[in-house]
Design a protein around this motif. Structure first.
Motif, PDB file in Angstrom:
ATOM      1  N   PHE A 318       0.814  -1.223   0.000  1.00 55.28           N
ATOM      2  CA  PHE A 318       0.000   0.000   0.000  1.00 55.28           C
ATOM      3  C   PHE A 318       0.845   1.269   0.000  1.00 55.28           C
ATOM      4  N   ALA A 319       2.150   1.143   0.164  1.00 57.40           N
ATOM      5  CA  ALA A 319       3.012   2.329   0.286  1.00 57.40           C
ATOM      6  C   ALA A 319       3.208   2.988  -1.071  1.00 57.40           C
ATOM      7  N   LEU A 320       2.940   4.280  -1.128  1.00 60.18           N
ATOM      8  CA  LEU A 320       3.216   5.045  -2.340  1.00 60.18           C
ATOM      9  C   LEU A 320       4.518   5.821  -2.205  1.00 60.18           C
ATOM     10  N   ARG A 321       4.814   6.260  -0.992  1.00 61.03           N
ATOM     11  CA  ARG A 321       6.084   6.940  -0.730  1.00 61.03           C
ATOM     12  C   ARG A 321       6.531   6.561   0.676  1.00 61.03           C
ATOM     13  N   TRP A 322       7.755   6.072   0.786  1.00 62.57           N
ATOM     14  CA  TRP A 322       8.293   5.642   2.084  1.00 62.57           C
ATOM     15  C   TRP A 322       9.785   5.934   2.084  1.00 62.57           C
ATOM     16  N   SER A 323      10.134   7.074   2.589  1.00 59.15           N
ATOM     17  CA  SER A 323      11.532   7.512   2.589  1.00 59.15           C
ATOM     18  C   SER A 323      12.236   7.024   3.845  1.00 59.15           C
ATOM     19  N   PHE A 324      13.532   6.818   3.712  1.00 58.30           N
ATOM     20  CA  PHE A 324      14.363   6.441   4.860  1.00 58.30           C
ATOM     21  C   PHE A 324      14.687   7.701   5.644  1.00 58.30           C
ATOM     22  N   PRO A 325      14.643   7.698   6.984  1.00 55.87           N
ATOM     23  CA  PRO A 325      14.462   6.566   7.912  1.00 55.87           C
ATOM     24  C   PRO A 325      13.065   6.518   8.535  1.00 55.87           C
ATOM     25  N   ASP A 326      12.037   6.953   7.813  1.00 58.00           N
ATOM     26  CA  ASP A 326      10.673   6.951   8.359  1.00 58.00           C
ATOM     27  C   ASP A 326      10.239   5.529   8.698  1.00 58.00           C
ATOM     28  N   LEU A 327       9.550   5.388   9.839  1.00 54.40           N
ATOM     29  CA  LEU A 327       9.055   4.082  10.255  1.00 54.40           C
ATOM     30  C   LEU A 327       7.725   3.734   9.598  1.00 54.40           C
ATOM     31  N   ARG A 331       2.865   8.292   2.384  1.00 55.63           N
ATOM     32  CA  ARG A 331       1.678   8.264   1.531  1.00 55.63           C
ATOM     33  C   ARG A 331       1.276   6.820   1.265  1.00 55.63           C
ATOM     34  N   LEU A 332      -0.025   6.548   1.410  1.00 47.17           N
ATOM     35  CA  LEU A 332      -0.575   5.226   1.133  1.00 47.17           C
ATOM     36  C   LEU A 332      -1.535   5.310  -0.047  1.00 47.17           C
ATOM     37  N   SER A 333      -1.630   4.200  -0.792  1.00 50.49           N
ATOM     38  CA  SER A 333      -2.476   4.214  -1.974  1.00 50.49           C
ATOM     39  C   SER A 333      -2.871   2.785  -2.359  1.00 50.49           C
ATOM     40  N   LEU A 334      -4.050   2.669  -3.023  1.00 51.07           N
ATOM     41  CA  LEU A 334      -4.503   1.408  -3.589  1.00 51.07           C
ATOM     42  C   LEU A 334      -4.103   1.260  -5.053  1.00 51.07           C
ATOM     43  N   ARG A 335      -3.203   2.084  -5.493  1.00 55.38           N
ATOM     44  CA  ARG A 335      -2.862   2.151  -6.911  1.00 55.38           C
ATOM     45  C   ARG A 335      -2.381   0.810  -7.461  1.00 55.38           C
ATOM     46  N   PHE A 336      -1.490   0.162  -6.737  1.00 58.42           N
ATOM     47  CA  PHE A 336      -0.891  -1.077  -7.248  1.00 58.42           C
ATOM     48  C   PHE A 336      -1.867  -2.248  -7.155  1.00 58.42           C
ATOM     49  N   ALA A 507      10.439 -10.255  -7.997  1.00 60.26           N
ATOM     50  CA  ALA A 507      11.243  -9.972  -6.800  1.00 60.26           C
ATOM     51  C   ALA A 507      12.583  -9.349  -7.156  1.00 60.26           C
ATOM     52  N   SER A 508      13.101  -9.656  -8.353  1.00 64.16           N
ATOM     53  CA  SER A 508      14.378  -9.085  -8.767  1.00 64.16           C
ATOM     54  C   SER A 508      14.225  -7.710  -9.398  1.00 64.16           C
ATOM     55  N   GLY A 509      12.974  -7.226  -9.529  1.00 59.76           N
ATOM     56  CA  GLY A 509      12.754  -5.898 -10.087  1.00 59.76           C
ATOM     57  C   GLY A 509      13.010  -4.807  -9.071  1.00 59.76           C
ATOM     58  N   GLU A 510      12.851  -3.588  -9.528  1.00 61.92           N
ATOM     59  CA  GLU A 510      13.164  -2.447  -8.661  1.00 61.92           C
ATOM     60  C   GLU A 510      11.949  -1.944  -7.889  1.00 61.92           C
ATOM     61  N   ASP A 511      10.743  -2.335  -8.275  1.00 62.06           N
ATOM     62  CA  ASP A 511       9.536  -1.849  -7.612  1.00 62.06           C
ATOM     63  C   ASP A 511       9.186  -2.781  -6.463  1.00 62.06           C
ATOM     64  N   ARG A 512       9.470  -2.362  -5.266  1.00 63.13           N
ATOM     65  CA  ARG A 512       9.205  -3.179  -4.088  1.00 63.13           C
ATOM     66  C   ARG A 512       7.714  -3.349  -3.839  1.00 63.13           C
ATOM     67  N   ARG A 513       6.930  -2.380  -4.265  1.00 64.43           N
ATOM     68  CA  ARG A 513       5.496  -2.431  -3.971  1.00 64.43           C
ATOM     69  C   ARG A 513       4.826  -3.579  -4.715  1.00 64.43           C
ATOM     70  N   VAL A 514       5.165  -3.744  -5.989  1.00 65.50           N
ATOM     71  CA  VAL A 514       4.551  -4.806  -6.772  1.00 65.50           C
ATOM     72  C   VAL A 514       5.021  -6.177  -6.282  1.00 65.50           C
ATOM     73  N   SER A 515       6.323  -6.310  -6.008  1.00 70.77           N
ATOM     74  CA  SER A 515       6.829  -7.591  -5.506  1.00 70.77           C
ATOM     75  C   SER A 515       6.231  -7.912  -4.137  1.00 70.77           C
ATOM     76  N   ALA A 516       6.045  -6.897  -3.284  1.00 70.26           N
ATOM     77  CA  ALA A 516       5.415  -7.124  -1.979  1.00 70.26           C
ATOM     78  C   ALA A 516       3.962  -7.551  -2.145  1.00 70.26           C
TER      79      ALA A 516
END
Length: 568
Positions: A318-327, A331-336, A507-516
């Motif tokens: 659900f994460a649309l933006r998750w910067s380090f070091p935020d816990l 931004r959350l989204s149903l986009r994916f 899983a080897s791609g760069e988009d963590r949201r889709v692999s998650a």
């Protein structure tokens, strides 16, 4: 009927090994008439060893696979001696279902999102220490294979715990500990000197399965293992996918080398077990009698790490933006989810159909073999049953693929189902073997003596008592089917797509949201099977108890009220 099912088991679960090994052997020596390779030779052997980094790849496979297996065995024993017979053991058994339900691929994706330099684990450390930049060191895809080793050890520990339950029940641990305690041994000393030697001997085949899997795993190694060079199994898989078909002998020779490597490691483990238990017995009766082995906190740590992968996958999907070091994501989204919903429905349907057919078929074959053993006192050797677990999948699937392609017509769907049943059957059989041996046959004899037929006695007495074990084994078979990557890829000919195949490729791609997202859905399907088996077991237990009591009362009433025949 039992004989027919028994013969069917031989055909389904043993016959594929012959064309599998024959096909890979003929291809390895360069004899493949389909590709105009008609002159046998050793070109594949020389091509294999001329590949740069192949020695390092073999060493990496040995270290990661062997260390992970022995670490899982150690964690299993420590957990058993700390929790067995205590008040919390029932809680441990309840936690095994969700731990076993997590597929290897979904666990690997969650593990990577948890322990990457920008993962949630290091975000917590950064929040505590005040750092703003991710660490420069990572144990995900590291050259030493540390992350792969730890992930395999954590994932295989619940399987060894499940296999240990029936073993320890047959050993009557409580009585053995009582005797050792009367001789002055503490609980820890009793487990180490009395329980461990017998437990290790009876856990041989499950340990063999863990060793073989850890040495030959492809999907998890592609996600967590190093890439330059990769583990040897991944390297062989890359050779199989080479577009130049004239190089197939190198890939087939690599599959044979992987098979020989696994066989060598299994033989060395057997010799080590024999030496430590049968030859070198001094440690079993000498040394301190009073010491403590910790273990409760270790299992809690395993549970926390394993189960925390699920919420991590859910948050990242659900994460649309998750910067380090935020816990937490900003931004959350149903986009994916909306983007992938149609494809996910198709993939989930394919996965469920394969799992239902494979698990149900494996249950029928396993029950038939166990009943055939009880009735005729003959059974398949355990080595034959466990062979699909002990042989690297790459070493037989390629040969089966070559054999199937020689048949006229399209066989990719039945071949894929066949392969899923082939690899699910040993796990289902081993999960049912302990409960079947623990069943008291006098209950069936009593039912038969009261006028019930063998089938009625089995259906009304034995089946209800063993229903929870059957449902659990069915869920295990479904989870094994849902986790199959290589059989679906090789025998499905790229036409059968499941959540597992897509999750590995993404899983080897760069988009963590889709692999998650794919990893989360792949993990949820086995949970549904285990939740269904637990719910049905709890619902059916009081109903079956009432039905058995009514049936026994009716039989006793008929027996007592029946008038004697004085003519005879």
């Amino acid at each position: 009927m039992l004989r027919l099912l028994y013969l069917t088991t031989l055909v389904v679960c043993c016959f594929p090994l012959v064309p599998g090994l024959a096909g890979v052997v003929f291809t390895a020596i360069g004899f493949l008439p389909v590709l105009d390779l008609n002159q046998p030779g050793l070109s594949g052997w020389f091509s294999l060893w001329s590949w740069p980094g192949v020695s390092h790849s073999l060493a990496l496979t040995l270290t990661s696979g062997v260390i992970a297996s022995f670490l899982a065995l150690l964690l299993t024993f420590i957990t058993l001696q700390a929790w067995w017979g205590s008040r919390g053991w029932q809680r441990v058994e309840q936690l095994l279902s969700p731990l076993l339900a997590m597929p290897h691929v979904a666990f690997a994706i969650g593990f990577s999102l948890l322990f990457t330099p920008s993962g949630w684990f290091f975000r917590v450390i950064a929040a505590i220490s005040g750092q703003d930049e991710p660490l420069g060191w990572s144990m995900i895809q590291d050259n030493a294979g540390i992350g792969l080793t730890l992930a395999l050890a954590l994932k295989e520990t619940p399987f060894l715990l499940l296999m240990s339950i029936s073993v320890l029940h047959q050993m009557k641990v409580d009585k053995m500990l009582a005797v050792s305690g009367s001789l002055g041994y503490s609980r820890g000393a009793g487990w180490l000197k009395v329980i461990l030697p017998i437990w290790l001997r009876r856990m041989r085949f499950p340990v063999f399965a863990v060793l073989a899997y850890s040495l030959s795993v492809v999907d998890v190694a592609m996600i967590l293992g190093p890439s330059s060079p990769p583990t040897f199994a991944v390297l062989v898989w890359q050779w199989f996918n080479d577009p130049d078909l004239s190089l197939l002998p190198r890939a087939a020779m690599g599959a044979l080398v992987l098979f020989a490597l696994c066989l060598m490691v299994l033989m060395l483990y057997r010799l080590l077990e024999q030496f430590c238990i049968d030859r070198w017995q001094t440690w079993q009766f000498s040394g301190a009698k009073m010491f403590h082995i910790p273990g409760k906190q270790i299992f809690r740590l395993i549970t926390v790490v394993s189960l925390s992968t699920m919420p991590i996958l859910a948050i990242w999907s659900f994460a649309l933006r998750w910067s380090f070091p935020d816990l937490w994501p900003s931004r959350l989204s149903l986009r994916f989810w909306l983007q992938e919903v149609m494809q996910l429905w198709e993939l989930a349907s394919n996965s469920l159909i394969l799992a239902l057919i494979s698990a149900t078929t494996a249950i029928l074959l396993s029950v038939a073999c166990l009943e055939y053993r009880d009735r005729y006192h003959r059974s398949l050797p355990r080595l034959v049953i466990a062979t699909p677990m002990l042989i690297p999948q790459l070493s037989i699937l390629f040969g089966i693929q070559i054999s199937i392609y020689m048949l006229p017509g399209a066989w990719h769907v039945p071949a894929t189902i066949w392969a899923h049943v082939l690899f699910a059957f040993p796990y289902v059989y081993l999960a049912l073997d302990g409960p079947w041996q623990s069943y008291d046959g006098r209950l069936t004899q009593t039912a038969v003596s009261l006028g019930k037929s063998r089938w009625q006695a089995w259906w009304m007495v034995k089946f209800p008592l063993l229903l929870p074990a059957i449902l659990l084994a069915w869920a295990v078979g479904a989870s094994v089917s849902l986790a199959q990557y290589l059989p679906t890829q090789l025998l499905g000919a790229g036409r059968i797509m499941t959540l597992t195949t897509e999750a590995v490729s993404l899983a080897s791609g760069e988009d963590r949201r889709v692999s998650a997202l794919y990893g989360l859905l792949q993990a949820l399907l086995p949970f549904l099977f285990f939740a269904f088996s637990i719910a049905v077991s709890r619902f059916a237990d009081p109903f079956n108890q009432t039905r058995r009591l009514l049936s026994i009362k009716a039989s006793l009433y008929d027996f007592v009220s029946k008038k004697p025949d004085y003519k005879h």
